[in-house]
Design a protein around this motif. Structure first.
Motif, PDB file in Angstrom:
ATOM      1  N   UNK A  47       0.834  -1.209   0.000  1.00  0.00           N
ATOM      2  CA  UNK A  47       0.000   0.000   0.000  1.00  0.00           C
ATOM      3  C   UNK A  47       0.867   1.257   0.000  1.00  0.00           C
ATOM      4  N   UNK A  48       1.964   1.223   0.735  1.00  0.00           N
ATOM      5  CA  UNK A  48       2.875   2.364   0.768  1.00  0.00           C
ATOM      6  C   UNK A  48       3.499   2.607  -0.602  1.00  0.00           C
ATOM      7  N   UNK A  49       3.945   1.535  -1.227  1.00  0.00           N
ATOM      8  CA  UNK A  49       4.557   1.680  -2.551  1.00  0.00           C
ATOM      9  C   UNK A  49       3.531   2.148  -3.579  1.00  0.00           C
ATOM     10  N   UNK A  50       2.316   1.678  -3.452  1.00  0.00           N
ATOM     11  CA  UNK A  50       1.260   2.149  -4.357  1.00  0.00           C
ATOM     12  C   UNK A  50       1.014   3.644  -4.193  1.00  0.00           C
ATOM     13  N   UNK A  51       1.059   4.138  -2.953  1.00  0.00           N
ATOM     14  CA  UNK A  51       0.860   5.567  -2.706  1.00  0.00           C
ATOM     15  C   UNK A  51       1.966   6.393  -3.362  1.00  0.00           C
ATOM     16  N   UNK A  52       3.196   5.921  -3.259  1.00  0.00           N
ATOM     17  CA  UNK A  52       4.316   6.617  -3.911  1.00  0.00           C
ATOM     18  C   UNK A  52       4.134   6.559  -5.420  1.00  0.00           C
ATOM     19  N   UNK A  53       3.838   5.388  -5.941  1.00  0.00           N
ATOM     20  CA  UNK A  53       3.645   5.233  -7.391  1.00  0.00           C
ATOM     21  C   UNK A  53       2.503   6.106  -7.905  1.00  0.00           C
ATOM     22  N   UNK A  54       1.432   6.225  -7.134  1.00  0.00           N
ATOM     23  CA  UNK A  54       0.302   7.051  -7.547  1.00  0.00           C
ATOM     24  C   UNK A  54       0.712   8.517  -7.630  1.00  0.00           C
ATOM     25  N   UNK A  55       1.497   8.982  -6.676  1.00  0.00           N
ATOM     26  CA  UNK A  55       1.935  10.382  -6.678  1.00  0.00           C
ATOM     27  C   UNK A  55       2.832  10.701  -7.873  1.00  0.00           C
ATOM     28  N   UNK A  56       3.485   9.667  -8.405  1.00  0.00           N
ATOM     29  CA  UNK A  56       4.430   9.856  -9.508  1.00  0.00           C
ATOM     30  C   UNK A  56       3.982   9.181 -10.797  1.00  0.00           C
ATOM     31  N   UNK A  57       2.718   8.819 -10.892  1.00  0.00           N
ATOM     32  CA  UNK A  57       2.221   7.981 -11.986  1.00  0.00           C
ATOM     33  C   UNK A  57       2.594   8.487 -13.372  1.00  0.00           C
ATOM     34  N   UNK A  58       2.367   9.761 -13.654  1.00  0.00           N
ATOM     35  CA  UNK A  58       2.669  10.252 -15.003  1.00  0.00           C
ATOM     36  C   UNK A  58       4.166  10.248 -15.282  1.00  0.00           C
ATOM     37  N   UNK A  59       4.975  10.495 -14.270  1.00  0.00           N
ATOM     38  CA  UNK A  59       6.430  10.462 -14.456  1.00  0.00           C
ATOM     39  C   UNK A  59       6.920   9.038 -14.676  1.00  0.00           C
ATOM     40  N   UNK A  60       6.308   8.090 -13.985  1.00  0.00           N
ATOM     41  CA  UNK A  60       6.696   6.691 -14.154  1.00  0.00           C
ATOM     42  C   UNK A  60       6.354   6.170 -15.548  1.00  0.00           C
ATOM     43  N   UNK A  61       5.328   6.728 -16.137  1.00  0.00           N
ATOM     44  CA  UNK A  61       4.950   6.259 -17.477  1.00  0.00           C
ATOM     45  C   UNK A  61       5.692   6.994 -18.588  1.00  0.00           C
ATOM     46  N   UNK A  62       6.378   8.088 -18.243  1.00  0.00           N
ATOM     47  CA  UNK A  62       7.030   8.866 -19.304  1.00  0.00           C
ATOM     48  C   UNK A  62       8.514   9.131 -19.081  1.00  0.00           C
ATOM     49  N   UNK A  63       8.928   9.439 -17.856  1.00  0.00           N
ATOM     50  CA  UNK A  63      10.293   9.921 -17.649  1.00  0.00           C
ATOM     51  C   UNK A  63      11.155   9.058 -16.737  1.00  0.00           C
ATOM     52  N   UNK A  64      10.547   8.286 -15.856  1.00  0.00           N
ATOM     53  CA  UNK A  64      11.302   7.465 -14.915  1.00  0.00           C
ATOM     54  C   UNK A  64      11.263   6.017 -15.377  1.00  0.00           C
ATOM     55  N   UNK A  65      12.446   5.439 -15.581  1.00  0.00           N
ATOM     56  CA  UNK A  65      12.522   4.038 -15.997  1.00  0.00           C
ATOM     57  C   UNK A  65      12.468   3.109 -14.785  1.00  0.00           C
ATOM     58  N   UNK A  66      13.153   3.497 -13.694  1.00  0.00           N
ATOM     59  CA  UNK A  66      13.212   2.639 -12.516  1.00  0.00           C
ATOM     60  C   UNK A  66      13.153   3.484 -11.251  1.00  0.00           C
ATOM     61  N   UNK A  67      12.412   2.981 -10.263  1.00  0.00           N
ATOM     62  CA  UNK A  67      12.262   3.685  -8.995  1.00  0.00           C
ATOM     63  C   UNK A  67      12.332   2.674  -7.854  1.00  0.00           C
ATOM     64  N   UNK A  68      13.341   2.813  -7.004  1.00  0.00           N
ATOM     65  CA  UNK A  68      13.449   1.990  -5.800  1.00  0.00           C
ATOM     66  C   UNK A  68      12.822   2.774  -4.658  1.00  0.00           C
ATOM     67  N   UNK A  69      11.962   2.111  -3.890  1.00  0.00           N
ATOM     68  CA  UNK A  69      11.205   2.796  -2.843  1.00  0.00           C
ATOM     69  C   UNK A  69      11.452   2.125  -1.496  1.00  0.00           C
ATOM     70  N   UNK A  70      11.807   2.953  -0.499  1.00  0.00           N
ATOM     71  CA  UNK A  70      11.822   2.505   0.885  1.00  0.00           C
ATOM     72  C   UNK A  70      10.876   3.431   1.616  1.00  0.00           C
ATOM     73  N   UNK A  71       9.742   2.910   2.052  1.00  0.00           N
ATOM     74  CA  UNK A  71       8.687   3.719   2.675  1.00  0.00           C
ATOM     75  C   UNK A  71       8.404   3.212   4.075  1.00  0.00           C
ATOM     76  N   UNK A  72       8.325   4.137   5.022  1.00  0.00           N
ATOM     77  CA  UNK A  72       8.063   3.752   6.411  1.00  0.00           C
ATOM     78  C   UNK A  72       7.228   4.819   7.101  1.00  0.00           C
ATOM     79  N   UNK A  73       6.646   4.437   8.224  1.00  0.00           N
ATOM     80  CA  UNK A  73       5.947   5.366   9.100  1.00  0.00           C
ATOM     81  C   UNK A  73       6.926   5.816  10.181  1.00  0.00           C
ATOM     82  N   UNK A  74       6.726   6.976  10.767  1.00  0.00           N
ATOM     83  CA  UNK A  74       7.629   7.419  11.836  1.00  0.00           C
ATOM     84  C   UNK A  74       7.723   6.385  12.951  1.00  0.00           C
ATOM     85  N   UNK A  75       8.927   6.194  13.451  1.00  0.00           N
ATOM     86  CA  UNK A  75       9.152   5.246  14.542  1.00  0.00           C
ATOM     87  C   UNK A  75       9.401   3.811  14.123  1.00  0.00           C
ATOM     88  N   UNK A  76       9.326   3.545  12.854  1.00  0.00           N
ATOM     89  CA  UNK A  76       9.577   2.161  12.390  1.00  0.00           C
ATOM     90  C   UNK A  76      11.061   1.948  12.125  1.00  0.00           C
TER      91      UNK A  76
END
Length: 95
Positions: free
Chosen positions: A66-95
Motif C-alpha cells: 500500500x505504501x509503494x502504491x501511494x508513492x507510485x500514484x503520486x508519480x504515476x505520469x512520471x513513471x509512465x514517461x520519464x522514470x525508468x526505474x524507482x526503488x522505494x523505501x517507505x516507512x511510518x515514523x518510529x519504524x
C-alpha cells in the motif's frame, strides 16, 4: 526534512510531488542514473533511475504494498514517461 541527494531537475520534481501527496517527515530522493549508464532504460538524459526513502505519518498501519502504491500514484505520469526505474523505501515514523 527533505534531502535531494545527487540533485537534478527531475529529482526536485519527485521530491515536490511526494511532499505534496504524503507530507513526509523525512524524504530523500537520489538520482541513481549514473549507475545505469548504457544499460537498458538509460535514455541518455541522466534522469532515468531513482531511489526514494520516504517516512510519512500517512503510512501508519499500511502494508508495504500500500505504501509503494501511494508513492507510485503520486508519480504515476512520471513513471509512465520519464522514470525508468524507482526503488522505494517507505516507512511510518518510529519504524
Amino acid at each position: 526534512m527533505t534531502d535531494t541527494a545527487t540533485a537534478s531537475p527531475l529529482a526536485e520534481i519527485i521530491a515536490a510531488r511526494l511532499t505534496a501527496a504524503l507530507a513526509p517527515s523525512q524524504l530523500e530522493v537520489r538520482n541513481d542514473s549514473h549507475l545505469h549508464a548504457g544499460h537498458s532504460g538509460d535514455d541518455g538524459t541522466g534522469e532515468s533511475h531513482f531511489s526514494v526513502i520516504v517516512e510519512s505519518p500517512a503510512f501508519a498501519g499500511q502494508s508495504r504494498v500500500a505504501r509503494q502504491r501511494a508513492v507510485n500514484q503520486a508519480l504515476a505520469d512520471l513513471l509512465s514517461t520519464r522514470i525508468h526505474a524507482l526503488a522505494i523505501k517507505a516507512s511510518a515514523p518510529g519504524e
